[in-house]
Design an enzyme around this catalytic site. Structure first.
Site, PDB file in Angstrom:
ATOM      1  N   MET A   1      46.930  40.297  41.641  1.00 44.11           N
ATOM      2  CA  MET A   1      47.254  41.779  41.451  1.00 44.11           C
ATOM      3  C   MET A   1      46.468  42.720  42.506  1.00 44.11           C
ATOM      4  O   MET A   1      46.862  43.753  42.898  1.00 44.11           O
ATOM      5  CB  MET A   1      47.046  41.857  40.155  1.00 44.11           C
ATOM      6  CG  MET A   1      47.410  43.310  39.645  1.00 44.11           C
ATOM      7  SD  MET A   1      49.010  43.600  39.839  1.00 44.11           S
ATOM      8  CE  MET A   1      49.646  43.232  38.184  1.00 44.11           C
TER       9      MET A   1
ATOM     10  N   PHE B   1      10.811  40.603  21.351  1.00 43.55           N
ATOM     11  CA  PHE B   1      11.364  39.399  22.067  1.00 43.55           C
ATOM     12  C   PHE B   1      12.958  39.410  21.672  1.00 43.55           C
ATOM     13  O   PHE B   1      13.154  39.372  20.530  1.00 43.55           O
ATOM     14  CB  PHE B   1      10.780  38.138  21.595  1.00 43.55           C
ATOM     15  CG  PHE B   1      11.549  36.926  22.289  1.00 43.55           C
ATOM     16  CD1 PHE B   1      11.839  36.820  23.704  1.00 43.55           C
ATOM     17  CD2 PHE B   1      12.333  36.087  21.425  1.00 43.55           C
ATOM     18  CE1 PHE B   1      12.434  35.954  24.104  1.00 43.55           C
ATOM     19  CE2 PHE B   1      12.894  34.998  22.046  1.00 43.55           C
ATOM     20  CZ  PHE B   1      13.099  34.887  23.311  1.00 43.55           C
ATOM     21  N   GLN B   2      13.793  39.522  22.745  1.00 40.47           N
ATOM     22  CA  GLN B   2      15.095  39.428  22.450  1.00 40.47           C
ATOM     23  C   GLN B   2      15.703  40.602  21.665  1.00 40.47           C
ATOM     24  O   GLN B   2      16.625  40.535  20.790  1.00 40.47           O
ATOM     25  CB  GLN B   2      15.657  38.351  21.913  1.00 40.47           C
ATOM     26  CG  GLN B   2      15.489  37.048  22.709  1.00 40.47           C
ATOM     27  CD  GLN B   2      16.487  35.785  22.525  1.00 40.47           C
ATOM     28  OE1 GLN B   2      16.606  35.471  21.338  1.00 40.47           O
ATOM     29  NE2 GLN B   2      16.794  35.287  23.579  1.00 40.47           N
TER      30      GLN B   2
ATOM     31  N   LYS C   1      16.444  39.935  11.084  1.00 40.22           N
ATOM     32  CA  LYS C   1      15.948  38.745  10.455  1.00 40.22           C
ATOM     33  C   LYS C   1      15.247  38.606   8.992  1.00 40.22           C
ATOM     34  O   LYS C   1      15.706  37.921   8.270  1.00 40.22           O
ATOM     35  CB  LYS C   1      14.991  37.910  11.488  1.00 40.22           C
ATOM     36  CG  LYS C   1      14.958  36.525  11.279  1.00 40.22           C
ATOM     37  CD  LYS C   1      14.418  35.686  12.259  1.00 40.22           C
ATOM     38  CE  LYS C   1      14.163  34.334  11.926  1.00 40.22           C
ATOM     39  NZ  LYS C   1      13.624  33.557  13.118  1.00 40.22           N
TER      40      LYS C   1
ATOM     41  N   GLU D   1      29.128  33.640  24.414  1.00 42.46           N
ATOM     42  CA  GLU D   1      29.346  34.710  23.354  1.00 42.46           C
ATOM     43  C   GLU D   1      30.668  35.490  23.623  1.00 42.46           C
ATOM     44  O   GLU D   1      31.393  36.101  22.615  1.00 42.46           O
ATOM     45  CB  GLU D   1      28.277  35.700  22.878  1.00 42.46           C
ATOM     46  CG  GLU D   1      27.097  34.979  22.424  1.00 42.46           C
ATOM     47  CD  GLU D   1      25.917  34.246  23.084  1.00 42.46           C
ATOM     48  OE1 GLU D   1      26.389  34.123  24.495  1.00 42.46           O
ATOM     49  OE2 GLU D   1      24.915  33.927  22.735  1.00 42.46           O
TER      50      GLU D   1
HETATM   51  C1  LIG Z   1      47.604  44.494  34.913  1.00 44.36           C
HETATM   52  C2  LIG Z   1      48.265  45.691  33.745  1.00 44.36           C
HETATM   53  C3  LIG Z   1      49.437  46.059  33.826  1.00 44.36           C
HETATM   54  C4  LIG Z   1      49.922  46.886  32.838  1.00 44.36           C
HETATM   55  N1  LIG Z   1      51.122  47.300  32.969  1.00 44.36           N
HETATM   56  C5  LIG Z   1      51.807  47.635  31.982  1.00 44.36           C
HETATM   57  C6  LIG Z   1      53.172  48.128  31.949  1.00 44.36           C
HETATM   58  O1  LIG Z   1      53.827  47.858  32.951  1.00 44.36           O
HETATM   59  N2  LIG Z   1      53.861  48.499  30.734  1.00 44.36           N
HETATM   60  C7  LIG Z   1      53.042  48.646  29.647  1.00 44.36           C
HETATM   61  O2  LIG Z   1      53.701  48.926  28.644  1.00 44.36           O
HETATM   62  N3  LIG Z   1      51.798  48.601  29.544  1.00 44.36           N
HETATM   63  C8  LIG Z   1      51.197  47.879  30.695  1.00 44.36           C
HETATM   64  N4  LIG Z   1      49.717  47.582  30.705  1.00 44.36           N
HETATM   65  C9  LIG Z   1      49.165  47.844  29.314  1.00 44.36           C
HETATM   66  C10 LIG Z   1      48.703  49.326  29.081  1.00 44.36           C
HETATM   67  O3  LIG Z   1      47.519  49.282  30.052  1.00 44.36           O
HETATM   68  C11 LIG Z   1      48.269  49.554  27.503  1.00 44.36           C
HETATM   69  O4  LIG Z   1      47.573  48.545  27.128  1.00 44.36           O
HETATM   70  C12 LIG Z   1      49.694  49.595  26.883  1.00 44.36           C
HETATM   71  O5  LIG Z   1      50.981  50.320  27.372  1.00 44.36           O
HETATM   72  C13 LIG Z   1      49.443  50.191  25.719  1.00 44.36           C
HETATM   73  O6  LIG Z   1      50.348  49.767  24.779  1.00 44.36           O
HETATM   74  P1  LIG Z   1      50.720  50.721  23.476  1.00 44.36           P
HETATM   75  O7  LIG Z   1      51.124  52.147  23.838  1.00 44.36           O
HETATM   76  O8  LIG Z   1      51.747  50.064  22.440  1.00 44.36           O
HETATM   77  O9  LIG Z   1      49.257  51.123  22.446  1.00 44.36           O
HETATM   78  P2  LIG Z   1      48.458  50.036  21.915  1.00 44.36           P
HETATM   79  O10 LIG Z   1      47.215  49.851  22.528  1.00 44.36           O
HETATM   80  O11 LIG Z   1      48.875  48.796  21.419  1.00 44.36           O
HETATM   81  O12 LIG Z   1      47.873  51.168  20.750  1.00 44.36           O
HETATM   82  C14 LIG Z   1      48.740  51.222  19.461  1.00 44.36           C
HETATM   83  C15 LIG Z   1      48.845  52.467  19.219  1.00 44.36           C
HETATM   84  O13 LIG Z   1      49.555  52.722  17.693  1.00 44.36           O
HETATM   85  C16 LIG Z   1      48.751  53.165  16.692  1.00 44.36           C
HETATM   86  N5  LIG Z   1      49.028  52.505  15.730  1.00 44.36           N
HETATM   87  C17 LIG Z   1      47.864  51.481  15.149  1.00 44.36           C
HETATM   88  N6  LIG Z   1      48.320  50.824  14.006  1.00 44.36           N
HETATM   89  C18 LIG Z   1      49.172  51.687  13.551  1.00 44.36           C
HETATM   90  C19 LIG Z   1      50.007  51.823  12.243  1.00 44.36           C
HETATM   91  N7  LIG Z   1      49.851  50.967  11.243  1.00 44.36           N
HETATM   92  N8  LIG Z   1      51.168  52.606  12.349  1.00 44.36           N
HETATM   93  C20 LIG Z   1      51.491  53.522  13.269  1.00 44.36           C
HETATM   94  N9  LIG Z   1      50.516  53.547  14.506  1.00 44.36           N
HETATM   95  C21 LIG Z   1      49.731  52.728  14.563  1.00 44.36           C
HETATM   96  C22 LIG Z   1      47.306  53.441  17.498  1.00 44.36           C
HETATM   97  O14 LIG Z   1      46.726  54.438  16.854  1.00 44.36           O
HETATM   98  C23 LIG Z   1      47.728  53.490  18.945  1.00 44.36           C
HETATM   99  O15 LIG Z   1      48.124  54.728  19.287  1.00 44.36           O
HETATM  100  C24 LIG Z   1      49.188  46.905  31.867  1.00 44.36           C
HETATM  101  C25 LIG Z   1      47.877  46.326  31.533  1.00 44.36           C
HETATM  102  C26 LIG Z   1      47.559  45.584  32.550  1.00 44.36           C
HETATM  103  C27 LIG Z   1      45.943  44.864  32.391  1.00 44.36           C
HETATM  104  C1  LIG Z   2      36.862  41.138  34.182  1.00 41.51           C
HETATM  105  C2  LIG Z   2      37.583  41.742  35.227  1.00 41.51           C
HETATM  106  N1  LIG Z   2      37.175  41.944  36.499  1.00 41.51           N
HETATM  107  C3  LIG Z   2      38.100  42.534  37.390  1.00 41.51           C
HETATM  108  C4  LIG Z   2      39.291  42.783  37.158  1.00 41.51           C
HETATM  109  C5  LIG Z   2      40.212  43.325  38.008  1.00 41.51           C
HETATM  110  N2  LIG Z   2      41.520  42.690  38.376  1.00 41.51           N
HETATM  111  C6  LIG Z   2      42.607  42.823  37.823  1.00 41.51           C
HETATM  112  S1  LIG Z   2      43.840  41.483  38.098  1.00 41.51           S
HETATM  113  C7  LIG Z   2      42.542  40.553  39.146  1.00 41.51           C
HETATM  114  C8  LIG Z   2      43.131  39.467  39.827  1.00 41.51           C
HETATM  115  C9  LIG Z   2      43.465  38.328  39.011  1.00 41.51           C
HETATM  116  O1  LIG Z   2      43.497  37.203  39.716  1.00 41.51           O
HETATM  117  P1  LIG Z   2      44.272  35.816  39.173  1.00 41.51           P
HETATM  118  O2  LIG Z   2      43.765  35.662  37.843  1.00 41.51           O
HETATM  119  O3  LIG Z   2      44.009  34.968  40.088  1.00 41.51           O
HETATM  120  O4  LIG Z   2      45.536  36.596  38.912  1.00 41.51           O
HETATM  121  P2  LIG Z   2      46.845  36.785  39.630  1.00 41.51           P
HETATM  122  O5  LIG Z   2      47.049  38.113  39.873  1.00 41.51           O
HETATM  123  O6  LIG Z   2      46.794  35.913  41.003  1.00 41.51           O
HETATM  124  O7  LIG Z   2      48.160  36.284  38.870  1.00 41.51           O
HETATM  125  C10 LIG Z   2      41.494  41.317  39.127  1.00 41.51           C
HETATM  126  C11 LIG Z   2      40.091  40.879  40.137  1.00 41.51           C
HETATM  127  C12 LIG Z   2      39.757  42.687  35.715  1.00 41.51           C
HETATM  128  N3  LIG Z   2      41.115  43.025  35.183  1.00 41.51           N
HETATM  129  N4  LIG Z   2      38.928  42.021  34.665  1.00 41.51           N
END
Ligand SMILES: Cc1cc2nc3c(=O)[nH]c(=O)nc-3n(C[C@H](O)[C@H](O)[C@H](O)COP(=O)(O)OP(=O)(O)OC[C@H]3O[C@@H](n4cnc5c(N)ncnc54)[C@H](O)[C@@H]3O)c2cc1C
Ligand SMILES: Cc1ncc(C[n+]2csc(CCOP(=O)(O)OP(=O)(O)O)c2C)c(N)n1
Ligand SMILES: [Mg+2]
Lengths: 174, 580
Positions: free
Chosen positions: B477, B112-113, B162, B50
């Site tokens: 990472m 159940f469930q 259900k 799921e």
């Molecule tokens: C490993 C990792 C590394 C990351 N590194 C980075 C990085 O280096 N740089 C980076 O940018 N992010 C990075 N992120 C992502 C970060 O965590 C956020 O998800 C991201 O920065 C949020 O993007 P955003 O501000 O565009 O917001 P979003 O989450 O896209 O939110 C959208 C915003 O727009 C608003 N909105 C929605 N609809 C409308 C509309 N119709 N009109 C006006 N406003 C609207 C919402 O209210 C919200 O405030 C990383 C994520 C991971 C997992």
């Molecule tokens: C469900 C979940 N568990 C743990 C993490 C923390 N986490 C972020 S990146 C990462 C490693 C990812 O490894 P891989 O898929 O091999 O990608 P790589 O960074 O090596 O490119 C982990 C464990 C996460 N983001 N999501």
């Protein structure tokens, strides 16, 4: 930033999940609730909630915005920002024997409390007022023994013209 | 004619225009599954877990802008979707999740469930409903779709006991719903927009910082017009990539933790910032006390709670990005003031000198496969036209940096929650939405395992996704953070006992290729991308020591970036600048 007490009034749909959504919001975002009261209004489809919280301006601004975001919330008003009245109800059961019987009665009268139940050794006193008045009354009751105490939490209402009720703001999708 | 709740539910989906639902059957949902069996309008995609259903629906929603729909049973069925629901919630993605529930008379009995679906999903949904009466079913479904895809979009759960699916009533699907308590603001405040226009035109060092909200609003055209009208630099968040074309000279790259040197330096030094549909996430701002110290900020967002949440703003504008941008353009034309060309020229000179550091450069002479190289080639070979999904980790950042998106809704990743396991199921949703397009899932050997079972779904429905596994044998990472911040103590970030991915793919009925030499990368990609009808699992054995640069460590400012060794050598050590 300075933490202040805020009293927030919320008008929301009278639906079963609504209260848990508000409570969940406060716990999930780490806002504190000092008191929370809720009951249906004259319009039975709506409930009115009063929340007392403590926080900085910016936290309270977030609280009102987040409350507004909840789908069931119709309106939010921060009463602390305007002239308002707040009241709380307290029921207190105290030991009332011997000469204390008169003393406690006298104290209740001074605070405009009412004795609403009497046994040979016990009074139950009802008192409404602002929280500080209830606190003060509790303080004076030290002359006797408090057996049980229950407070309702604060209900609040704005003074004058401003009222938290629904205008006909209906949203429609096309 | 009276219909059963189950038939009504399926009719509602049809009348709502739903083409696909992603689901998995079970006791409490069996009446609904029976109703599905007796019709051809709504196509059900049977996933293998799921969680996969929720990510697939999410992927579908991200590329189409229409709500993704999930159908699961009670208990474990619905709890398995929670990760996917939370993923969609964090990124503001519209979804409707229909969960079966035990019959109303058993609710609360530990039947159940039975699980309290409203309770477990509440913290990560925009809203949820329990339908207690079949008479309320159609209106509730209508409300669910309306709420999911209006205002700030998000997932909505509808829990259906259900007995409600067995009971009968007259079917009637409302054209629209009215809700006095829900009324998102679309148009921005005229006075505020005028003020914003003035402030923008007065800027000496402007920046336009936009995010996922521009994609949601479909405001890319207006954004491009505004940026080009003003000649101001534009940066996008990870979620906003493609809204402004990566290949346009006014684009200065992604910003934030792994954003470009030029984007982050410009954020730090700017005097006026226009933020649109972006939420000042902590991966963007770094240390808030060091964030954009000279900037006056205009923030446009449809969600009032997003404005002023992390960063104080000068001019808040609540409204839909497309509308506000278009009104802002008009306000600028009306003002009849030109931007400060002289200051702008100096600002662009500064930005270009930051650019010249070439912060994304990497070692091209290595005898190991560099992940950046694979993505660069992928970009070239697909002419930048593919839909790219990703998992979470280094590979995700490299994909964001090296696949240059020129259009929105092409880049599909989990930003806010950072959910490993997202990439493959999301790609299924994307491919179903665009059955003629190239769909690539960029992943890592740790992430792909988290929803690998969906390879079986891909077989059943002939979804020829290309999987690009950047196999560094590490949770890269995590390893990178341990290298930088934990003195190289690689605690449990090493992937021991990996499967043979090529054989694994084959056992699911697909094909796989192993690529170990840099010299083979390009040909392998070309051959694979030419196989339009096959799912191919490409296992690239990459350099395990490679790190993602630039990097702003948590708690640092934008002007305190770590650069790659290569770029570091070119860094003209940030000089002291006079800024006002
Ligand atoms: C490993 C990792 C590394 C990351 N590194 C980075 C990085 O280096 N740089 C980076 O940018 N992010 C990075 N992120 C992502 C970060 O965590 C956020 O998800 C991201 O920065 C949020 O993007 P955003 O501000 O565009 O917001 P979003 O989450 O896209 O939110 C959208 C915003 O727009 C608003 N909105 C929605 N609809 C409308 C509309 N119709 N009109 C006006 N406003 C609207 C919402 O209210 C919200 O405030 C990383 C994520 C991971 C997992
Ligand atoms: C469900 C979940 N568990 C743990 C993490 C923390 N986490 C972020 S990146 C990462 C490693 C990812 O490894 P891989 O898929 O091999 O990608 P790589 O960074 O090596 O490119 C982990 C464990 C996460 N983001 N999501
Ligand atoms: Mg890895």
């Amino acid at each position: 930033m300075e933490e202040k007490r805020h009293i927030i009034s919320v008008l929301l749909e009278n639906e079963s999940g609504a209260l848990s959504r508000v409570a969940g919001l406060f716990s999930a975002r780490g806002y504190n609730i000092e008191t929370l009261t809720v009951a249906p209004t004259d319009d039975e489809t709506l409930s009115r909630m009063t929340i007392v919280t403590v926080g900085s301006e910016s936290v309270v601004e977030q609280i009102t915005k987040q409350l507004n975001k909840l789908i069931e919330v119709v309106k939010v008003l921060n009463l602390a920002q305007r002239s308002h009245i707040e009241r709380e109800l307290m029921l207190v059961k105290v030991r009332a024997t011997g000469e204390l019987r008169d003393e406690v009665k006298r104290l209740a009268e001074i605070f405009r409390g009412r004795i609403i139940d009497v046994t040979e050794s016990i009074y139950i006193i009802e008192l409404t007022g602002e929280g500080s008045k209830l606190d003060a009354f509790i303080d004076t009751l030290k002359v006797t023994e408090i057996l049980e105490l229950v407070r309702s939490g604060v209900s609040g209402i704005a003074r004058g013209d401003s009222s938290l009720s629904i205008s006909n703001r209906i949203s429609k999708n096309s | 004619m009276e219909l059963t709740g189950a038939d009504i539910l399926v009719r509602c989906l049809k009348d709502e225009g739903v083409k696909y639902i992603f689901g998995y059957p079970g006791g409490a949902a069996l009446h609904i599954y029976d109703a599905l069996y007796r019709q051809d309008d709504v196509r059900h995609i049977l996933v293998r877990h799921e969680q996969g259903a929720s990510h697939a629906a999410d992927g579908y929603a991200r590329v189409t802008g229409e709500p993704g729909v999930v159908l699961v049973t009670s208990g474990p069925g619905v709890t398995n979707t929670i990760t996917g629901i939370a993923t969609a919630y964090m990124d503001s993605i519209p979804m409707v999740i229909i969960s079966g529930q035990v019959p109303t008379h058993l609710i609360g009995d530990d039947a159940f469930q039975e699980v309290d679906a409203l309770g477990v999903s509440r913290p990560c949904v925009k809203h949820n409903f329990l339908v207690r009466d079949v008479k309320d079913l159609a209106t509730t479904i209508k409300k669910a779709f309306f709420i999911a895809n209006s205002g700030k979009p998000g997932p909505v759960v509808v829990d259906v006991p259900k007995d409600v699916t067995a009971n009968k009533t007259e079917y009637w699907y409302p054209e629209s719903v009215a809700m006095r308590s829900y009324n998102p603001t679309i148009r921005g405040h005229t006075g505020q927009i005028k003020k914003a226009a003035k402030l923008l035109l007065s800027a000496k060092r402007p920046i336009i910082y936009t995010g996922g909200g521009v994609t949601t609003a479909g405001g890319e055209k207006e954004l491009r017009q505004l940026v080009r009208r003003l000649d101001y630099p534009c940066t996008n968040t990870l979620m906003g990539l493609g809204c402004y074309p990566a290949n346009d000279p006014l684009f200065i790259g992604m910003l934030g933790m792994h954003g470009t040197y030029e984007a982050n330096m410009a954020m730090h030094d700017c005097d006026v910032m226009l933020a649109v549909g972006a939420r000042f996430d902590d991966r963007i701002t770094g240390d808030l006390t060091k964030f954009a110290p000279y900037a006056k900020i205009i923030h446009v967002d449809i969600d009032p709670a997003s404005i002023g949440k992390n960063v104080g703003v000068e001019i808040p504008i609540v409204g839909d990005a497309k509308h506000v941008l278009s009104d802002l353009l008009k306000a600028i034309e009306k003002l009849d003031i030109e931007p400060n060309f002289e200051a702008l020229k100096a600002w662009w000179n500064q930005i270009n000198s930051w650019r010249s550091i070439d912060c994304l450069s990497y070692d091209r002479q290595s005898d190991k496969i560099k992940p950046q190289y694979v993505l660069e080639k992928l970009y070239e070979i697909t002419s930048g036209d593919a839909f790219v999904t990703s998992d979470v980790g280094q590979h995700q950042m490299w994909a964001a940096q090296f696949y240059r998106f020129d259009e929105p809704r092409r880049w599909v990743n989990s930003g806010g929650l950072g959910t490993m396991g997202f990439g493959l199921p999301a790609a299924m949703g994307v491919r179903l939405a665009y059955p003629e397009s190239d769909v690539v899932c960029v992943t890592g050997e740790a992430s792909i395992i988290m929803c690998i079972q969906e390879l079986s779904t891909c077989k059943q429905y002939d979804l020829p996704i290309k999987i690009i596994n950047l196999n560094n044998r590490y949770m890269g990472m995590v390893r990178q953070w341990q290298e930088f911040f934990y003195d190289r103590r690689y605690s449990h970030s090493y992937m021991d006992a990996l499967p043979n991915f090529v054989d694994l793919a084959k056992s699911f009925g697909h094909d796989g290729v192993l690529v170990e030499n840099p010299a083979d990368v390009e040909d392998a990609l070309r051959e694979t991308m030419a196989r339009k009808d096959d799912l191919v699992f490409m296992d690239f054995i990459t350099d395990p020591t490679e790190n993602v640069f630039p990097m702003i460590a948590a708690g640092s400012g934008h002007n305190e970036m770590h650069l790659s060794p290569k770029a570091e050598s070119k860094d003209a050590a940030p000089q002291e600048r006079e800024l006002a």
